[in-house]
Scaffold this motif. Sequence first.
Motif, PDB file in Angstrom:
ATOM      1  N   SER A   3      10.027  50.440  22.772  1.00 46.41           N
ATOM      2  CA  SER A   3       9.120  50.980  21.775  1.00 46.41           C
ATOM      3  C   SER A   3       9.895  51.372  20.522  1.00 46.41           C
ATOM      4  O   SER A   3      11.054  51.776  20.594  1.00 46.41           O
ATOM      5  CB  SER A   3       8.416  52.210  22.350  1.00 46.41           C
ATOM      6  OG  SER A   3       7.723  52.893  21.341  1.00 46.41           O
ATOM      7  N   TYR A   4       9.245  51.287  19.401  1.00 52.19           N
ATOM      8  CA  TYR A   4       9.848  51.648  18.118  1.00 52.19           C
ATOM      9  C   TYR A   4      10.238  53.121  18.105  1.00 52.19           C
ATOM     10  O   TYR A   4      11.226  53.497  17.491  1.00 52.19           O
ATOM     11  CB  TYR A   4       8.852  51.351  16.991  1.00 52.19           C
ATOM     12  CG  TYR A   4       9.349  51.711  15.618  1.00 52.19           C
ATOM     13  CD1 TYR A   4      10.249  50.886  14.961  1.00 52.19           C
ATOM     14  CD2 TYR A   4       8.920  52.864  14.993  1.00 52.19           C
ATOM     15  CE1 TYR A   4      10.712  51.214  13.698  1.00 52.19           C
ATOM     16  CE2 TYR A   4       9.365  53.200  13.723  1.00 52.19           C
ATOM     17  CZ  TYR A   4      10.268  52.366  13.078  1.00 52.19           C
ATOM     18  OH  TYR A   4      10.728  52.693  11.833  1.00 52.19           O
ATOM     19  N   ASP A   6      11.050  54.973  20.790  1.00 55.54           N
ATOM     20  CA  ASP A   6      11.807  55.346  21.982  1.00 55.54           C
ATOM     21  C   ASP A   6      13.167  55.904  21.578  1.00 55.54           C
ATOM     22  O   ASP A   6      14.025  55.180  21.071  1.00 55.54           O
ATOM     23  CB  ASP A   6      11.974  54.133  22.897  1.00 55.54           C
ATOM     24  CG  ASP A   6      12.660  54.471  24.194  1.00 55.54           C
ATOM     25  OD1 ASP A   6      12.804  55.666  24.508  1.00 55.54           O
ATOM     26  OD2 ASP A   6      13.053  53.525  24.913  1.00 55.54           O
TER      27      ASP A   6
END
Length: 188
Positions: A3-4, A6
Motif C-alpha cells: 500500500s502507498y 504502508d
Amino acid sequence: MASYYDIDDILAEEEMVPAVFLQTANEVGIFDCADDTNKVEAGTHVEMPFWLAQELYVRQAVSIKVPPYFDIKAKTRNEIGADAAHVDLRSLCPYFYNFGCKIAHLIGEKTIGPLLLIAFRTRYREVLIKAHTAASIVAPKHLTLLTKEETKLYEAGQSSTAAFKKWRMGGPRLQKASVLGRKRKPVE
C-alpha cells in the motif's frame, strides 16, 4: 504490491544500497562532498536510499550493487545456510524479507529469492515455536534477532496462544441468542 501508506514499506525503502553513477550528475553533490562543484562524476561509488536508487536505476543513471548481506560471497549466506534461526537479521536489515524482494525484483538477482526462502522457512518455525512456548524471560533475548516481519508473526502467535488459553480456561462458551428469548405473538 504494498500500500502507498504502508509505513513498513516506506521504511524498507529507506535501506541504503551501494550504487555507481553511470554518468555525470549535476546538483547532487550531497553524495560526494570532496569538492564544492555539487556534481558527481561517472564511476563514483556511493550509498543511497533504495527509493532514490530505484528511480535513478530506472532512468539508467546508476547501477545498483547487491547489498553486502545479500551478496553471493557474503558470510551471511553461509550463516543462514548453516543455522538461519540464530542469525541476527535485524542488525543487517530490519526489513530483510521486504527489502530483499524489492531489490531482487529490481536488479533481477536470481540468488536472493532462494536465500529469502531458506531463511524464512527455517526462522518461521522457530518464531512460532517460541511464540507458543517461550517464557516471558526468554522472549526479549530472542526478539532482538527478529526482523520486523518476524516480530509481527511472533506477536500474532502470542496473541493467538493467549486467546486460546483464555477460551480453554472457561472463557465465553456458547451464548443464548437474544432472539431465542422472545416469546411469539399468539396466533388468533
